[in-house]
Design an enzyme around this catalytic site. Structure first.
Site, mmCIF file in Angstrom:
data_model
loop_
_atom_site.group_PDB
_atom_site.id
_atom_site.type_symbol
_atom_site.label_atom_id
_atom_site.label_comp_id
_atom_site.label_asym_id
_atom_site.label_seq_id
_atom_site.Cartn_x
_atom_site.Cartn_y
_atom_site.Cartn_z
ATOM 1 C CG ASP A 43 9.546 29.741 15.327
ATOM 2 O OD1 ASP A 43 9.766 30.490 16.287
ATOM 3 O OD2 ASP A 43 8.613 28.887 15.326
ATOM 4 C CG ASP A 92 9.801 27.653 18.553
ATOM 5 O OD1 ASP A 92 10.655 27.812 17.656
ATOM 6 O OD2 ASP A 92 8.645 28.110 18.468
ATOM 7 C CG HIS A 105 5.460 26.873 15.456
ATOM 8 N ND1 HIS A 105 6.183 27.248 16.568
ATOM 9 C CD2 HIS A 105 4.583 25.924 15.857
ATOM 10 C CE1 HIS A 105 5.749 26.554 17.623
ATOM 11 N NE2 HIS A 105 4.783 25.736 17.218
ATOM 12 C CG HIS A 152 2.628 32.148 13.887
ATOM 13 N ND1 HIS A 152 2.908 31.197 12.920
ATOM 14 C CD2 HIS A 152 3.185 31.693 15.032
ATOM 15 C CE1 HIS A 152 3.612 30.213 13.475
ATOM 16 N NE2 HIS A 152 3.803 30.486 14.740
HETATM 17 ZN ZN LIG Z 1 7.495 28.873 16.988
#
Ligand SMILES: [Zn+2]
Length: 344
Positions: A197, A286, A199, A162
């Site tokens: 991931d 995740d 996200h 991120h």
């Molecule tokens: Zn993540």
């Protein structure tokens, strides 16, 4: 395969983050490294320790993906913050240039708002040492592959995907996967980053969005209803020389392993047109059904298939740990992935 981890990463140990406006225990802490290490041991791997401050080239390599003022900010902000009257122990912003700012501020509070995109990135006295040790681990794994290893794994926390050119967010400060790709570029002309991931890897996308030498692809929970909210839709395809070298496949919240593996197949098929010579896997775990960040519903066994599919690319590969938060299954998810990745 080489496995890299620096225990100095433990020096970054945030206690809380802001969740729906309320302080909550941070799931991104040193316990993650302990659990992931157990996963490597379960699989049968053995961790190597790189120099916690990286090679003499680390700063120069980081400046290929982050701005100089951002690196200076990360290194110096805690001391400058502590000099403010009434400052909290950890740096946390209370003002942001929402909609865009016109100038870069000198004041520590303004700089914190400029660089810390959300409230999941508190910076303590020893955070920078831990953040740098995480990047150094990614650097060491990438160097191993540049020097001829087929694959290497970096246990990196805090994670990185991120983090943009000058923005921390979502527990991430330095973009470890982008750094690994940048090191791979010293030997390979075309490098791909595959982000599995939960996200969207918005920081990685930002760093390479206008570049045609690093292809970026991400599978993730649909950001219209999930973090990071503002990036990650399918129409974000890159720009300039990077046009067509970014691919996002958002998945409906709650999607299972069948949907995930089908999307991975489409992502990799698209990537093959780019003909990468080496690949970085942004290895978030995740997407598992028990993960506290709760977006997708993969089973542990699905990670074995994800690992096997990525190994079938038969390309030099750096595995960089991204998300995956404390649960009873986290260590088994990493071991499952490694079993699939190394089975051939
Ligand atoms: Zn993540």
């Amino acid at each position: 395969m080489k496995y890299v981890y620096s225990a100095q990463q433990e020096r970054h140990a945030p206690e809380t983050f802001l969740l729906r406006g309320a302080p909550a225990p941070s799931p991104e802490g040193p316990v993650r490294a302990a659990l992931l290490s157990r996963g490597i041991a379960e699989f049968g791997g053995c961790l190597d320790a790189p120099d916690a401050t990286g090679t003499p080239r680390l700063r120069e390599r980081l400046m290929r993906i982050h701005t100089s003022r951002y690196l200076n900010f990360l290194e110096t902000i805690h001391a400058r913050w502590q000099a403010l009257p009434g400052a909290a122990e950890r740096v946390a912003p209370n003002v942001h240039p929402t909609g865009g700012g016109h100038h870069y501020p000198e004041h520590p509070v303004g700089q914190a708002g400029w660089h810390l995109h959300d409230m999941a990135c508190p910076i303590g006295a020893d955070s920078f040492a831990g953040i740098l040790a995480s990047a150094a681990s990614a650097e060491a794994a990438a160097e191993a592959v540049v020097n001829g290893d087929d694959a290497a794994y970096a246990l990196c926390r805090p994670p990185g995907h991120h983090a943009g050119p000058e923005r921390a967010g979502g527990f991430c400060f330095l973009n470890n996967s982008a750094l690994a790709a940048s090191v791979l570029r010293e030997r390979f002309a075309r490098v791909a980053i595959v982000d599995v991931d939960l996200h969207h890897g918005n920081g990685t996308q930002d760093i390479f969005y206008a570049r045609g030498d690093v292809w970026t692809g991400s599978l993730h929970a649909d950001p219209s209803g999930f973090y990071p909210f503002f990036w990650g839709s399918a129409d974000e395809r890159g720009e300039g020389e990077g046009l067509g070298a970014n691919l996002n496949i958002p998945l409906s919240i709650g999607s299972n392993g069948i949907v995930f593996l089908d999307a991975l197949e489409r992502l990799l098929t698209n990537m093959q047109a780019f003909a990468p010579q080496a690949v970085v896997v942004a290895l978030g775990l995740d997407a598992h059904k028990d993960d506290p960040l709760a977006g997708l519903s993969l089973e542990t066994a699905d990670f074995t298939q994800v690992g096997a599919r990525l190994a079938a690319l038969d390309l030099p590969c750096v595995l960089v740990q991204e998300g995956g938060y404390p649960t009873a299954s986290l260590e088994h998810n990493l071991a499952a992935f490694l079993r699939g990745f190394t089975a051939t």
